[in-house]
Design a protein around this motif. Structure first.
Motif, PDB file in Angstrom:
ATOM      1  N   ARG A 424     -54.320 -37.805  30.436  1.00 37.78           N
ATOM      2  CA  ARG A 424     -54.576 -36.369  30.317  1.00 37.78           C
ATOM      3  C   ARG A 424     -54.698 -35.702  31.690  1.00 37.78           C
ATOM      4  O   ARG A 424     -54.130 -34.633  31.927  1.00 37.78           O
ATOM      5  N   THR A 425     -55.447 -36.346  32.571  1.00 36.69           N
ATOM      6  CA  THR A 425     -55.728 -35.725  33.865  1.00 36.69           C
ATOM      7  C   THR A 425     -54.495 -35.676  34.749  1.00 36.69           C
ATOM      8  O   THR A 425     -54.208 -34.645  35.377  1.00 36.69           O
ATOM      9  N   PHE A 426     -53.748 -36.793  34.800  1.00 33.42           N
ATOM     10  CA  PHE A 426     -52.650 -36.910  35.751  1.00 33.42           C
ATOM     11  C   PHE A 426     -51.273 -36.745  35.091  1.00 33.42           C
ATOM     12  O   PHE A 426     -50.261 -37.036  35.713  1.00 33.42           O
ATOM     13  N   LYS A 427     -51.276 -36.242  33.826  1.00 33.44           N
ATOM     14  CA  LYS A 427     -50.064 -35.813  33.115  1.00 33.44           C
ATOM     15  C   LYS A 427     -49.011 -36.919  33.023  1.00 33.44           C
ATOM     16  O   LYS A 427     -47.810 -36.686  33.199  1.00 33.44           O
ATOM     17  N   ILE A 428     -49.447 -38.117  32.740  1.00 38.32           N
ATOM     18  CA  ILE A 428     -48.524 -39.253  32.682  1.00 38.32           C
ATOM     19  C   ILE A 428     -47.805 -39.249  31.344  1.00 38.32           C
ATOM     20  O   ILE A 428     -48.442 -39.284  30.280  1.00 38.32           O
ATOM     21  N   ASP A 429     -46.465 -39.219  31.410  1.00 40.37           N
ATOM     22  CA  ASP A 429     -45.693 -38.962  30.196  1.00 40.37           C
ATOM     23  C   ASP A 429     -44.220 -39.239  30.457  1.00 40.37           C
ATOM     24  O   ASP A 429     -43.706 -38.899  31.537  1.00 40.37           O
ATOM     25  N   PRO A 430     -43.487 -39.853  29.511  1.00 40.18           N
ATOM     26  CA  PRO A 430     -42.055 -40.102  29.718  1.00 40.18           C
ATOM     27  C   PRO A 430     -41.247 -38.831  29.968  1.00 40.18           C
ATOM     28  O   PRO A 430     -40.458 -38.759  30.924  1.00 40.18           O
ATOM     29  N   ALA A 431     -41.430 -37.815  29.122  1.00 44.60           N
ATOM     30  CA  ALA A 431     -40.687 -36.564  29.326  1.00 44.60           C
ATOM     31  C   ALA A 431     -41.161 -35.861  30.589  1.00 44.60           C
ATOM     32  O   ALA A 431     -40.355 -35.263  31.323  1.00 44.60           O
ATOM     33  N   GLY A 432     -42.446 -35.915  30.867  1.00 44.97           N
ATOM     34  CA  GLY A 432     -42.971 -35.299  32.082  1.00 44.97           C
ATOM     35  C   GLY A 432     -42.418 -35.954  33.332  1.00 44.97           C
ATOM     36  O   GLY A 432     -42.197 -35.298  34.353  1.00 44.97           O
ATOM     37  N   LEU A 433     -42.164 -37.270  33.263  1.00 44.83           N
ATOM     38  CA  LEU A 433     -41.546 -37.971  34.387  1.00 44.83           C
ATOM     39  C   LEU A 433     -40.108 -37.504  34.576  1.00 44.83           C
ATOM     40  O   LEU A 433     -39.668 -37.249  35.714  1.00 44.83           O
ATOM     41  N   ALA A 434     -39.378 -37.378  33.472  1.00 46.61           N
ATOM     42  CA  ALA A 434     -37.994 -36.903  33.565  1.00 46.61           C
ATOM     43  C   ALA A 434     -37.937 -35.504  34.161  1.00 46.61           C
ATOM     44  O   ALA A 434     -37.082 -35.201  35.012  1.00 46.61           O
ATOM     45  N   GLU A 435     -38.844 -34.635  33.749  1.00 48.48           N
ATOM     46  CA  GLU A 435     -38.867 -33.267  34.277  1.00 48.48           C
ATOM     47  C   GLU A 435     -39.355 -33.240  35.719  1.00 48.48           C
ATOM     48  O   GLU A 435     -38.858 -32.466  36.546  1.00 48.48           O
ATOM     49  N   GLY A 436     -40.305 -34.099  36.043  1.00 45.01           N
ATOM     50  CA  GLY A 436     -40.847 -34.109  37.387  1.00 45.01           C
ATOM     51  C   GLY A 436     -39.857 -34.584  38.432  1.00 45.01           C
ATOM     52  O   GLY A 436     -39.946 -34.201  39.610  1.00 45.01           O
TER      53      GLY A 436
END
Length: 781
Positions: A424-436
């Protein structure tokens, strides 16, 4: 127009001439309805770059089509959807593409699950049906909240030793307590006799239809009871129509050896698998052991190794007694489900994840059910399995080097759901990684991970799912809904496992490492801040906890523990805001206070051990409780002697009570044979005895000796994979408890059981067991 509201009990799919038929049995408070959705297609995805290869491999097949969709994989490659008009065709297509090494995405998602998943239907459903002009019924599915009550039937069978004939079938439920028995006898309210096995099975079908359960429960009920029922019914040509569609029962075995039941409109749920899935821990999962642990009540035949022979004797000589035994087993299973609230847990798990009630395990499937629909709406498809493997290792949880010693006043501070809160805090996420990782990503929207990972704050999906679950769990706690709270805890903690396991589709070391390595950093920085600001010493830390030594001069441990937690929470919020410009969800809690605490050394070393400690825990009610972690007292491979002595000795040392005379008397009693009932080892067989070729551990040696005993009795050996072997160490080696012929090797127990346990704490008082009993040896030589 009609409307059906209820709970999706079972789901099925099958091929029909016009496409795939999806069949849902929906349970409401009074009835159950079958809703069919016809003319469906299966769908999965292939890369745009593989179109020509895909078409080439599928030449000659009909009933499939490719369609461009506005979706990409997580590496930003475009994809086509591949639709199939039948399940058989889909299997053929997947086989052809696999043989050509053409990557496929989401090919394992069953159409019957995808249909619910994409509509966010998690258990409760509202179906609106309307008839079209051509007579076809159209069904619209929508999610809804629905409080369901399920009808349960506990089933247990008794058989011959070889399970080649059924003696009796026990049935127990809310308003049924009945045993169906093969043979002659006088019927009663709870016992009915049938002349042969064929009529027995037919009576069983009639009783099930009359009682109309939603769920069968039992103990190893799929792998034994229903498997044997299906085998005997097949042998006798008796159609075992136990489903609500009037089709015969099918029991199938997977390639991994797991047994599954195929029924429409009813489920079969095994108590052992469900207890394990709900994270209940027992030394043994036998029905006898679990029921004794929970109720101090067990089977009506107590001798485990003689139970099979006694069942045969009762069948021959006292069928009413066998019926009582059979029915009691059914009751025990029902009582265990009631006591542990297992059915409530399964219902809540389904409402959260969409998993079928009878799904065993299913962490990856639960993740998919919640994640994939949102991923698709974000413009992505899930990756192929293990596509994120880049040869980067994902480390596990952080375990500090411990500082061994016998301490006074140790506090334990624990991060609440550390891995979910890191996500939650560090926004760890498969789609978030792709966007990042996109070149066009805005810097203020980015948050760094580890191993080259960069995450988008605004496009992350998983933190939102965790936030929803977190809120639901807090509400469940306020409502004292323990099954829901436990289900949410298990699901949230499983998310890291899904991202870090190479058998899951979202496996990527950058994701898993950004969780665990952040956890390492958080624990280390927490330790450093405690020692720098407060001057306390942190003597140990493990994954999400730190152990803080207050020392002898402790006035109010609870007050100090809460003050530490409050300060560190404020400090972490400031750190996260300053470094990452995002909201902090890390929350440190003061968990407990040990007035005395032991951090042992590793055996034959001066170094501190890990994941092993004991302490005298001060409880809120002012009582003190002895707690063991990883030590002999909580390990089933140590004898009752070692475990009992550890409990007594640690209690004495922690409470500053005398123990020298007690230990001397203990060894004297042992050597005089007064403690023989505490010397039994109990170990599980991991494989068939014949497979132990090079190494034969003591329990295997004992089981091999026991095989001869059972053969002489003309009985089947109970020592199969998964079963426990109980044995004694004698002067001639390990011998099974059913055939101990040699004198017990008491010095083995002194050296291998008592010394390791006793010296682990006496070493910190500069004493040892041998120094205490040295003068006794001559008396027993």
């Amino acid at each position: 127009m009609t409307q059906i509201r209820g709970f999706v009990l079972t789901r099925h799919q099958q091929d029909q001439p016009d496409g795939i038929e999806l069949r849902y049995w929906i349970k409401n408070q009074q009835d159950i309805s079958l809703v069919s959705v016809t003319g469906q297609e299966s769908v999965f995805f292939v890369h745009d770059a593989q179109l020509d290869c895909t078409r080439d491999r599928l030449k000659g097949l009909t009933g499939w089509r490719l369609e461009k969709v506005q979706l990409r994989d997580l590496e930003q490659q475009g994809v086509h959807a591949l639709y199939c008009r039948s399940l058989k065709l889909q299997r053929d297509v997947i086989a052809l593409l696999s043989a050509a090494a053409i990557p496929m995405m989401e090919e394992d998602i069953r159409p019957v699950d995808r249909f619910l998943m994409e509509r966010f239907i998690f258990g409760g459903v509202e179906v609106t049906q309307s008839a079209l002009s051509d007579g076809v019924v159209r069904s619209r599915f929508a999610p809804c909240e629905f409080p369901v009550t399920l009808k349960i039937l506990s089933v247990d069978i008794e058989t011959t030793m070889q399970a080649d004939r059924i003696h009796s079938i026990g049935l127990y439920g809310a308003d049924i307590a009945l045993v169906l028995m093969r043979g002659e006898g006088v019927d009663s309210e709870t016992l009915r006799f049938y002349p042969d096995e064929r009529t027995l099975l037919q009576a069983f079908v009639r009783q099930v239809c009359r009682y109309d359960p939603d769920i069968f429960i039992g103990w190893n009920v799929v792998g034994f009871d229903f498997r044997v029922l299906a085998e005997r019914a097949d042998k006798l040509k008796v159609p075992l129509r136990l489903g609500r569609d009037d089709q015969s029962l099918r029991v199938v075995q997977s390639e991994l050896g797991k047994w599954y039941v195929r029924l429409e409109g009813r489920l079969v749920i095994d108590g052992i698998d469900t207890l394990k899935g709900a994270t209940f821990h027992f030394e043994s999962y036998s029905l006898e052991y679990v029921s004794q642990s929970l109720f101090k009540r067990g089977k009506l035949i107590h001798q485990a190794n003689d139970r099979g022979a006694e069942i045969q004797r009762l069948y021959r000589e006292d069928k009413p007694a066998l019926a009582r035994y059979n029915l009691e087993d059914c009751k025990l299973v029902q009582d265990i489900f009631d006591e542990t609230r297992l059915m409530e847990y399964l219902i809540e798990r389904t409402r959260l994840t969409g998993l079928s009630l009878d799904k065993v395990g299913g962490s990856a499937a639960a993740f998919d059910f919640q994640y994939l629909p949102r991923l698709h709406r974000s413009g992505y498809v899930a990756p192929e399995f293990a596509s994120g493997d880049r040869g980067i290792g994902a480390p596990g949880g952080y375990v500090m080097d411990s500082q061994p010693g016998l301490y006074q006043h140790v506090l334990v501070l624990d991060f609440k759901s550390l891995y979910p809160s890191i996500i939650r805090t560090f926004k760890i996420d498969p789609a978030g990684l792709a966007e990042g990782l996109k070149a066009a990503a805005r810097e203020e929207d980015l948050i760094p991970g580890f191993s080259g990972a960069i995450f988008s704050k605004s496009k992350a999906i998983l933190p939102t799912i965790i936030e929803e679950l977190w809120v639901a769990r807090d509400q469940a706690k306020r409502n004292s809904n323990k099954p829901l709270s436990q289900a949410i805890k298990i699901i949230m903690n499983a998310f890291y496992g899904v991202l870090g396991s190479n058998v899951c589709r979202f496996f990527d070391p950058r994701l898993a490492g950004s969780i665990t390595l952040r956890g390492h950093q958080i624990l280390q920085q927490t330790r450093d801040e405690i020692e720098r600001t407060f001057g306390y010493r942190v003597i140990y830390g493990d994954t999400d906890s730190v152990f803080v030594l207050l020392g002898d001069e402790c006035s109010d441990a609870d007050l100090q523990g809460k003050a530490l937690a409050d300060y560190l929470n404020s400090w972490w919020s400031a750190q996260v805001e300053e470094r990452f410009n995002t909201e902090n969800y890390l929350e440190l809690e003061y968990e407990t206070h040990y007035s005395r605490f032991l951090m042992p050394r590793m055996r034959h070393s001066e170094k501190g051990s890990k994941k092993r400690y004991a302490g005298l825990q001060q409880r809120p009610d002012k009582e003190a409780k002895l707690v063991f972690k990883g030590l002999e007292n909580v390990r089933s491979d140590w004898t009752p002697l070692a475990r009992n002595i550890q409990q007594q000795l640690y209690e004495a040392v922690f409470r500053d009570q005398p123990y020298h005379d007690f230990l001397k008397q203990l060894v004297a009693d042992l050597r005089q044979g007064k403690l023989d009932d505490q010397l039994v080892y109990r170990r599980r067989l991991r494989q068939p005895l014949a497979d132990y070729l090079r190494m034969k551990p003591p329990h295997v040696q004992a089981a091999i000796k026991a095989e001869k005993f059972w053969q002489q009795q003309q009985l089947q050996s109970p020592y199969q994979p998964g079963q426990h072997v109980s044995y004694i160490m004698t002067v001639n080696g390990p011998e099974p408890i059913e055939q101990v012929r040699s004198p017990i090797d008491y010095e083995h127990y002194v050296e291998k059981q008592l010394e390791p346990v006793i010296d682990s704490i006496l070493c910190f008082k500069e004493e040892s067991l041998q120094s205490l009993i040295a003068t006794q040896r001559d008396l027993f030589s």
